[in-house]
Motif scaffolding. Structure first.
Motif, PDB file in Angstrom:
ATOM      1  N   LEU A 266       0.932  -1.122  -0.345  1.00  0.00           N
ATOM      2  CA  LEU A 266      -0.263  -0.321  -0.006  1.00  0.00           C
ATOM      3  C   LEU A 266       0.910   1.401  -0.115  1.00  0.00           C
ATOM      4  O   LEU A 266       0.885   2.597  -0.545  1.00  0.00           O
ATOM      5  N   LEU A 267       2.174   1.033   0.391  1.00  0.00           N
ATOM      6  CA  LEU A 267       2.357   2.621   0.846  1.00  0.00           C
ATOM      7  C   LEU A 267       3.576   2.382  -0.574  1.00  0.00           C
ATOM      8  O   LEU A 267       3.664   3.933  -0.921  1.00  0.00           O
ATOM      9  N   ILE A 268       3.879   2.059  -1.446  1.00  0.00           N
ATOM     10  CA  ILE A 268       4.200   1.762  -2.662  1.00  0.00           C
ATOM     11  C   ILE A 268       3.465   2.330  -4.089  1.00  0.00           C
ATOM     12  O   ILE A 268       3.889   3.545  -4.512  1.00  0.00           O
ATOM     13  N   VAL A 269       2.399   1.816  -3.279  1.00  0.00           N
ATOM     14  CA  VAL A 269       1.337   2.868  -4.368  1.00  0.00           C
ATOM     15  C   VAL A 269       0.995   3.973  -3.693  1.00  0.00           C
ATOM     16  O   VAL A 269       1.309   4.721  -4.893  1.00  0.00           O
ATOM     17  N   ALA A 270       0.313   4.174  -2.432  1.00  0.00           N
ATOM     18  CA  ALA A 270       0.396   5.717  -2.365  1.00  0.00           C
ATOM     19  C   ALA A 270       1.871   6.808  -2.902  1.00  0.00           C
ATOM     20  O   ALA A 270       1.766   7.982  -3.154  1.00  0.00           O
ATOM     21  N   GLN A 271       2.947   5.799  -2.739  1.00  0.00           N
ATOM     22  CA  GLN A 271       4.051   6.773  -3.162  1.00  0.00           C
ATOM     23  C   GLN A 271       4.139   6.927  -4.943  1.00  0.00           C
ATOM     24  O   GLN A 271       4.435   7.967  -5.454  1.00  0.00           O
ATOM     25  N   PHE A 272       2.984   6.001  -5.782  1.00  0.00           N
ATOM     26  CA  PHE A 272       2.674   6.219  -6.927  1.00  0.00           C
ATOM     27  C   PHE A 272       1.931   7.502  -7.141  1.00  0.00           C
ATOM     28  O   PHE A 272       2.127   8.369  -7.909  1.00  0.00           O
ATOM     29  N   GLY A 273       1.010   7.855  -6.549  1.00  0.00           N
ATOM     30  CA  GLY A 273      -0.516   8.181  -6.227  1.00  0.00           C
ATOM     31  C   GLY A 273       0.307   9.506  -5.735  1.00  0.00           C
ATOM     32  O   GLY A 273      -0.733  10.347  -7.055  1.00  0.00           O
ATOM     33  N   ILE A 274       1.040   9.823  -4.980  1.00  0.00           N
ATOM     34  CA  ILE A 274       1.418  10.978  -4.596  1.00  0.00           C
ATOM     35  C   ILE A 274       2.115  12.066  -6.108  1.00  0.00           C
ATOM     36  O   ILE A 274       1.710  13.141  -5.863  1.00  0.00           O
ATOM     37  N   VAL A 275       3.296  10.935  -6.190  1.00  0.00           N
ATOM     38  CA  VAL A 275       4.346  11.964  -7.458  1.00  0.00           C
ATOM     39  C   VAL A 275       3.031  12.581  -8.824  1.00  0.00           C
ATOM     40  O   VAL A 275       2.950  13.000  -9.240  1.00  0.00           O
ATOM     41  N   ALA A 276       2.238  10.921  -8.808  1.00  0.00           N
ATOM     42  CA  ALA A 276       1.432  11.146 -10.173  1.00  0.00           C
ATOM     43  C   ALA A 276       0.614  12.639  -9.790  1.00  0.00           C
ATOM     44  O   ALA A 276      -0.373  13.678 -10.372  1.00  0.00           O
ATOM     45  N   PHE A 277      -0.699  12.730  -8.523  1.00  0.00           N
ATOM     46  CA  PHE A 277      -1.032  13.713  -8.845  1.00  0.00           C
ATOM     47  C   PHE A 277      -0.281  15.047  -8.213  1.00  0.00           C
ATOM     48  O   PHE A 277      -1.094  15.917  -8.970  1.00  0.00           O
ATOM     49  N   GLU A 278       0.444  14.865  -7.642  1.00  0.00           N
ATOM     50  CA  GLU A 278       1.817  16.251  -8.279  1.00  0.00           C
ATOM     51  C   GLU A 278       1.914  16.897  -9.542  1.00  0.00           C
ATOM     52  O   GLU A 278       1.510  17.896 -10.064  1.00  0.00           O
ATOM     53  N   LEU A 279       2.228  15.606 -10.022  1.00  0.00           N
ATOM     54  CA  LEU A 279       2.736  15.937 -11.704  1.00  0.00           C
ATOM     55  C   LEU A 279       0.893  17.224 -12.705  1.00  0.00           C
ATOM     56  O   LEU A 279       1.164  17.458 -13.481  1.00  0.00           O
ATOM     57  N   LEU A 280       0.067  15.792 -12.266  1.00  0.00           N
ATOM     58  CA  LEU A 280      -1.006  16.382 -12.390  1.00  0.00           C
ATOM     59  C   LEU A 280      -2.058  17.782 -12.169  1.00  0.00           C
ATOM     60  O   LEU A 280      -3.046  17.627 -11.857  1.00  0.00           O
ATOM     61  N   SER A 281      -1.365  18.107 -11.109  1.00  0.00           N
ATOM     62  CA  SER A 281      -1.811  19.105  -9.844  1.00  0.00           C
ATOM     63  C   SER A 281      -2.165  20.226 -11.584  1.00  0.00           C
ATOM     64  O   SER A 281      -3.454  20.876 -10.933  1.00  0.00           O
ATOM     65  N   PRO A 282      -1.606  20.338 -12.406  1.00  0.00           N
ATOM     66  CA  PRO A 282      -2.392  22.284 -12.856  1.00  0.00           C
ATOM     67  C   PRO A 282      -2.778  21.662 -13.855  1.00  0.00           C
ATOM     68  O   PRO A 282      -3.670  22.656 -14.520  1.00  0.00           O
ATOM     69  N   VAL A 283      -3.954  20.509 -13.649  1.00  0.00           N
ATOM     70  CA  VAL A 283      -4.615  20.358 -14.865  1.00  0.00           C
ATOM     71  C   VAL A 283      -6.091  20.841 -13.991  1.00  0.00           C
ATOM     72  O   VAL A 283      -7.362  21.279 -14.848  1.00  0.00           O
TER      73      VAL A 283
END
Length: 319
Positions: free
Chosen positions: A198-215
């Motif tokens: 779950l922590l690995i999935v969360a780390q992928f999710g955090i980076v994806a969320f931050e990269l997509l934030s300009p949307v």
């Protein structure tokens, strides 16, 4: 592009944002960063100022200097929260808080959650005067809010860039969150840590969320607010699991919200039965008084003169 940058917003939103930001600065001094005052007990040769501190240059902190900055900033921030002298008080608070942050971050640790707040303090003096509840729109205020929004989103996007630049793909598959939980995790974090991968999935999710934030800038207003709500929920989970608050960033994030709808003084007046002041005139108006109700544009308290023609029975008045 210029129209987007200067999209007009209600002056009431600017006034509410200004009050919130300056009140947060005052709270920051006594709640979140009072430890800055202890920096004066550290030997001066350990003070390694940030680049801006070297360029200006700024003096090495002393007990007298830090005390003056603390009390002056606290007083001026409270005064600026009233909305009076927005340029004079705004620039003074901006300069003093910048120096406060330079002192705080010149001993080896730099927090990136202050960026949006510093930008807000830099642009708010340009917004001009604004009264709470005022519905008239201002492009200057819109520009100040938009620049703050851009700074907030840059904080997310550049955080992801830094993770990938310095940590590489190992940041995604490593034990970053596990170490954070060991250092400062809560009971909730301990429960989450036992779920496999779950922590690995969360780390992928955090980076994806931050990269997509300009949307967030491409979404319609309703969905934009929903995404901002997701931003706040992300930080709520962060606080609940690894006790990192990002409070200054959350204050700057309110630049996305329709703050003109939040009027605690008006609500308090209604609770005690007092009339609320009219934002456009500054006078109080009883909402239950039909004579005090706002009149349509062009309406007059007395009928227009009819010249030499009097109204006749059964026919409308006028020529």
């Amino acid at each position: 592009m210029s129209r987007w940058l200067t999209e007009a917003v209600p002056r009431g939103r600017v006034a509410a944002f200004r009050t919130l930001i300056y009140l947060f600065v005052a709270a920051d001094l006594v709640i979140f960063t009072p430890w800055v005052r202890t920096r004066v007990s550290v030997p001066g040769d350990l003070y390694q100022p940030l680049l801006i501190g070297r360029l200006l240059p700024l003096p090495t902190p002393t007990p007298a200097l830090v005390a003056v900055i603390f009390w002056a900033l606290l007083l001026l921030a409270l005064l600026a929260a009233t909305g009076r002298a927005p340029r004079l008080l705004g620039w003074a608070v901006c300069a003093l808080y910048l120096e406060w942050m330079i002192i705080a971050m010149s001993y080896g640790k730099v927090d990136h959650d202050r960026f949006g707040l510093l930008i807000a303090l830099a642009v708010l003096p340009t917004a001009g005067r604004a009264r709470h509840g005022d519905t008239t729109r201002t492009e200057a205020g819109g520009w100040a809010l938009r620049v703050t929004q851009i700074a907030v989103i840059c904080t997310y996007f550049l955080a992801a860039w830094a993770k990938l630049r310095f940590g590489g793909l190992d940041w995604l598959t490593g034990s970053v969150l596990a170490r954070a939980i060991i250092r400062r995790g809560t009971d909730l974090a301990d429960l989450i840590a036992h779920v496999p991968y779950l922590l690995i999935v969360a780390q992928f999710g955090i980076v994806a969320f931050e990269l997509l934030s300009p949307v967030v800038f491409l979404l319609p207003a309703r969905w934009r607010l929903a995404m901002v709500g997701f931003f706040y929920s992300f930080h709520a989970v962060t606080i609940a699991t690894i006790t990192i608050s990002f409070a200054p960033h959350l204050a700057a994030l309110t630049s996305f919200l329709p703050l003109e709808r939040v009027r605690p003084l008006v609500w308090a007046r209604r609770l005690i039965g007092r009339p609320a002041p009219d934002a456009s005139t500054g006078t109080t108006r009883d909402p239950t008084d039909p004579e005090a109700a706002p009149k349509p544009v062009g309406a007059s308290a007395t009928p227009a003169p009819l010249g030499d023609q009097a109204p006749a029975l059964g026919r409308p008045a006028g020529p």
